[in-house]
Scaffold this active site. Structure first.
Site, PDB file in Angstrom:
ATOM      1  CB  SER A  41      -0.953  -0.004   1.198  1.00  0.00           C
ATOM      2  OG  SER A  41      -0.241  -0.225   2.398  1.00  0.00           O
ATOM      3  CG  ASN A 128      -3.904  -5.521  12.454  1.00  0.00           C
ATOM      4  OD1 ASN A 128      -3.311  -5.328  11.393  1.00  0.00           O
ATOM      5  ND2 ASN A 128      -4.216  -6.724  12.884  1.00  0.00           N
ATOM      6  CB  THR A 173     -42.978  23.144  -8.212  1.00  0.00           C
ATOM      7  OG1 THR A 173     -44.134  23.500  -8.971  1.00  0.00           O
ATOM      8  CG2 THR A 173     -42.898  24.046  -6.976  1.00  0.00           C
ATOM      9  CG  HIS A 174     -43.830  19.613 -10.983  1.00  0.00           C
ATOM     10  ND1 HIS A 174     -43.958  18.287 -10.686  1.00  0.00           N
ATOM     11  CD2 HIS A 174     -44.592  20.281 -10.054  1.00  0.00           C
ATOM     12  CE1 HIS A 174     -44.773  18.121  -9.647  1.00  0.00           C
ATOM     13  NE2 HIS A 174     -45.159  19.330  -9.234  1.00  0.00           N
ATOM     14  CB  SER A 295     -16.665  24.848 -28.604  1.00  0.00           C
ATOM     15  OG  SER A 295     -16.532  24.050 -29.750  1.00  0.00           O
ATOM     16  CE  LYS A 301     -21.755  25.341 -26.688  1.00  0.00           C
ATOM     17  NZ  LYS A 301     -21.504  23.917 -26.970  1.00  0.00           N
ATOM     18  CG  ASN A 303     -19.063  24.849 -23.608  1.00  0.00           C
ATOM     19  OD1 ASN A 303     -20.122  25.226 -24.100  1.00  0.00           O
ATOM     20  ND2 ASN A 303     -18.121  24.260 -24.304  1.00  0.00           N
ATOM     21  CD  GLU A 308     -20.939  21.218 -18.897  1.00  0.00           C
ATOM     22  OE1 GLU A 308     -21.576  20.575 -19.737  1.00  0.00           O
ATOM     23  OE2 GLU A 308     -20.010  21.988 -19.199  1.00  0.00           O
ATOM     24  CE1 TYR A 335      -6.095  -4.126   8.569  1.00  0.00           C
ATOM     25  CE2 TYR A 335      -5.141  -6.263   8.044  1.00  0.00           C
ATOM     26  CZ  TYR A 335      -5.330  -4.923   7.740  1.00  0.00           C
ATOM     27  OH  TYR A 335      -4.778  -4.401   6.606  1.00  0.00           O
ATOM     28  CD  GLN A 340      -2.824  -2.701   1.778  1.00  0.00           C
ATOM     29  OE1 GLN A 340      -2.134  -2.961   2.748  1.00  0.00           O
ATOM     30  NE2 GLN A 340      -2.523  -3.126   0.567  1.00  0.00           N
ATOM     31  CE  LYS A 343      -4.589   2.352   4.973  1.00  0.00           C
ATOM     32  NZ  LYS A 343      -5.437   1.128   4.927  1.00  0.00           N
TER      33      LYS A 343
END
Ligand code: ARG
Length: 485
Positions: A41, A128, A173-174, A295, A301, A303, A308, A335, A340, A343
Site C-alpha cells: 500500500s 492493525n 416546481t416540476h 469549444s 460557445k 461552456n 459540469e 482485521y 487496506q 484508503k
C-alpha cells in the site's frame, strides 16, 4: 515466471531488511515480485506519513512513561522519527515497494537511523491498531479543512445573497414556473444545506476522534501500555472500548463518505442550476471568462465546465461510499487485509469534495453574474402571480377552492388569447367576481407577490433579510461542536 527478487542486503550499519522486519524468521522465501506490488500500500498510504510519525512518537513516549523502555531510548526513537519527518520534507524519504507500507517504511528507516533501539518501538503495538490510528488522525485533520472550505463557500453564497435580496427570479416546481422569489431566498436554501453539511461533519468528527491505539493486533496486549496517555497525546477524545472493534471498525470512514456524498449532492444541485441558468433558454446568468471555456470547433460557445465537472465528480464520491460499504459487508472480525482497500477511495473523496467546494466558491465569487433585466422579463411574463389572485379573493371572503377555480379559468382564456393577467381589463375581473377592484393590479406585481410571503421561512423580503442575518452569524464562527461525551 518472473525471477524471484533477491533479498535485500542488510545494511552493515544495522539496517534491517524489509523482509526481516516484516515476517520474522518464519519466512525463508521472498515474495513473487508481482505479489509484492499487489500486496503493497506504500503507493498510496504515504499520505499518512505525518500521522504515522505522530502516532509513533506518542507510542514511544508512552512506552517510556510506562517503564517498558527507558526515557533515553524513547528520546532516541523520537529523534529518529523527527529525522524522518525532516527527510520527508526535504524529499529524501522515498521508500519503494519493498517497504510494503508506510508503517514498515518508517520502522525500517528508524532502525537504520538509530540502530537496535528502533526495534523496540513496535512493542505492544500492531500495524492493525497503528493504521487505524493514522487514518483517524488524518481524517480528523481533513474534516477540519473541509469545515474551513464549507464556511468559505457558505460565506460566498451569503455575499451573493446579500447583493440580491431585491432581485426577483422565477421559482419553480416540476421545473415549471411556479411563484416568484427573492434571488437571495433561493441562494439561502443552499446556505441551509451547507450549514447542515457542517453540522454533519462535526458529528462525524466526534466518532472519528476515538483512539484504537493499544488494541494491538486484535486482543489487546500484555505489555503494560497506557491507552489513555497515547489518546490524550494525539488529541483523541476517547478510546475504543473493545479491541476487536477498535482494529476492524471503519464506520467512521463510511459515515464520512456519506456526509461527503451529501456535500456533493448539494454542490451538484447548484451546479445543475448554474448550467441551466447559463443556457440560452434561461439566460439568467452570464459566465465570466474566469471560469468558462470555449469549444475547439464552435466559435460562439461558452461552456459552464466548472459546474459540469462538479456535477460529474459527484459520482466518484458516491462510488467510494458504495465501495467501502461493500468492503465492510460480511467482513469477519477482526482485521482483514480487505481493510487496506479503505484508503484510496477515502483519500479521493476528501480531495474531490474539497476541490469541488473550492471550484464552486470561485465560480460563485467571480465566475458568473446574474442578469437582472432577463430575470425581470422572466418573472413578468408568466402566470406565477395566479395564486396571489386567488389569495386576493380569499381575503375578501371567497372560499379558496372556489377562488382557485375561477382564476384557473381566467388563466385558460388568457392563454387562448395570448394575454397575461396584468393585461386583463378591470371590467373582466369584475365580471369574474364582484370582489375584484382596481388594487388587484398591485397584487399582480411580481415584487408584491414576493413581498407578501411573510410566513416564517417564506420569501418575503423582510423574512429574507432576517434569514440572511441569522445565516451570517452562523457562518461567522466555526460550526458549534456538540459536547463530546
Ligand atoms: N497496509 C495495511 C493496511 O493498510 C496495514 C495493516 C496491515 N496489517 C496486517 N495485519 N497485514 O491496512
Amino acid at each position: 515466471m518472473a525471477p524471484r527478487p533477491t533479498r535485500l542486503a542488510t545494511d552493515p550499519a544495522n539496517r534491517a531488511s524489509a523482509e526481516q522486519l516484516r515476517w520474522s524468521q518464519r519466512f525463508e522465501g521472498a515474495l513473487h515480485p508481482f505479489i509484492a506490488e499487489f500486496n503493497a500500500s506504500i503507493g498510496f498510504d504515504l499520505t499518512l506519513l505525518q500521522q504515522d510519525l505522530d502516532g509513533s512518537v506518542a507510542h514511544g513516549r508512552m512506552l517510556a512513561a510506562c517503564g517498558v523502555i527507558t526515557a533515553a531510548e524513547a528520546e532516541r526513537i523520537v529523534d529518529g522519527l523527527e529525522t524522518i519527518r525532516r527527510e520527508a520534507a526535504a524529499g529524501t524519504f522515498c521508500p519503494g515497494v519493498d517497504a510494503e507500507d508506510v508503517h514498515f517504511a518508517v520502522e525500517r528507516r528508524l532502525i537504520a537511523l538509530v540502530g537496535d533501539v528502533g526495534k523496540k518501538l513496535h512493542t505492544g503495538r500492531s500495524r492493525n491498531d497503528q493504521v487505524g490510528t493514522d487514518l483517524r488522525l488524518w481524517l480528523r485533520g481533513e474534516i477540519d479543512e473541509l469545515e474551513v472550505l464549507l464556511r468559505c463557500y457558505g460565506q460566498t453564497l451569503l455575499r451573493l445573497a446579500e447583493a440580491h435580496v431585491e432581485t426577483v427570479i422565477p421559482g419553480y416546481t416540476h421545473l415549471q414556473r411556479a411563484q416568484p422569489l427573492s434571488l437571495a431566498h433561493h441562494l439561502l436554501a443552499y446556505v441551509e444545506m451547507t450549514q447542515r453539511d457542517r453540522q454533519r461533519l462535526a458529528q462525524v468528527r466526534q466518532r472519528v476522534n476515538v483512539s484504537p491505539l493499544g488494541a494491538a493486533a486484535l486482543a489487546g496486549t500484555p505489555v503494560p501500555v497506557d491507552r489513555r496517555q497515547t489518546a490524550a497525546a494525539l488529541g483523541f477524545a476517547d478510546i475504543y472500548r473493545n479491541s476487536l472493534d477498535a482494529v476492524s471498525d471503519r464506520d467512521f470512514a463510511v459515515e464520512f463518505l456519506a456526509a461527503a456524498s451529501l456535500v456533493m449532492v448539494h454542490l451538484s444541485r447548484l451546479a445543475e442550476e448554474v448550467i441551466l441558468w447559463a443556457s440560452q433558454e434561461f439566460a439568467f446568468i452570464s459566465l465570466t471568462d474566469r471560469c468558462a471555456t470555449g469549444s475547439s470547433l464552435m466559435p460562439q460557445k461558452k461552456n459552464p465546465d466548472v459546474a459540469e465537472l462538479v456535477r460529474g465528480k459527484t459520482g466518484r464520491v458516491f462510488g467510494h461510499l458504495q465501495a467501502l460499504l461493500t468492503v465492510m459487508k460480511g467482513l469477519p472480525l477482526a482485521y482483514n487485509k480487505d481493510l487496506q482497500e479503505d484508503k484510496e477511495g477515502l483519500f479521493d473523496a476528501v480531495r474531490t469534495t474539497g476541490d469541488c467546494l473550492k471550484a464552486m466558491t470561485i465560480l460563485l465569487d467571480e465566475g458568473l453574474y446574474f442578469r437582472p433585466r432577463r430575470l425581470a422579463e422572466a418573472v413578468g411574463n408568466d402566470f406565477a402571480n395566479a395564486t396571489d389572485v386567488a389569495d386576493y379573493l380569499v381575503a375578501r371572503g371567497v372560499p379558496f377552492r372556489q377562488a382557485y377555480g375561477l382564476v384557473g379559468g381566467l388563466v385558460k382564456t388568457c392563454l387562448q388569447e395570448d394575454l397575461l393577467l396584468r393585461d386583463v381589463p378591470l371590467e373582466r375581473w369584475q365580471k369574474l367576481h364582484p370582489a375584484f377592484a382596481e388594487d388587484v393590479f398591485t397584487v399582480l406585481e411580481p415584487r408584491q407577490v414576493v413581498a407578501a410571503r411573510l410566513s416564517e421561512g417564506g420569501t418575503g423580503f423582510v423574512r429574507v433579510r432576517e434569514a440572511l442575518e441569522q445565516a451570517k452569524a452562523a457562518f461567522a464562527e466555526p460550526v458549534v461542536q456538540e459536547a463530546e461525551e
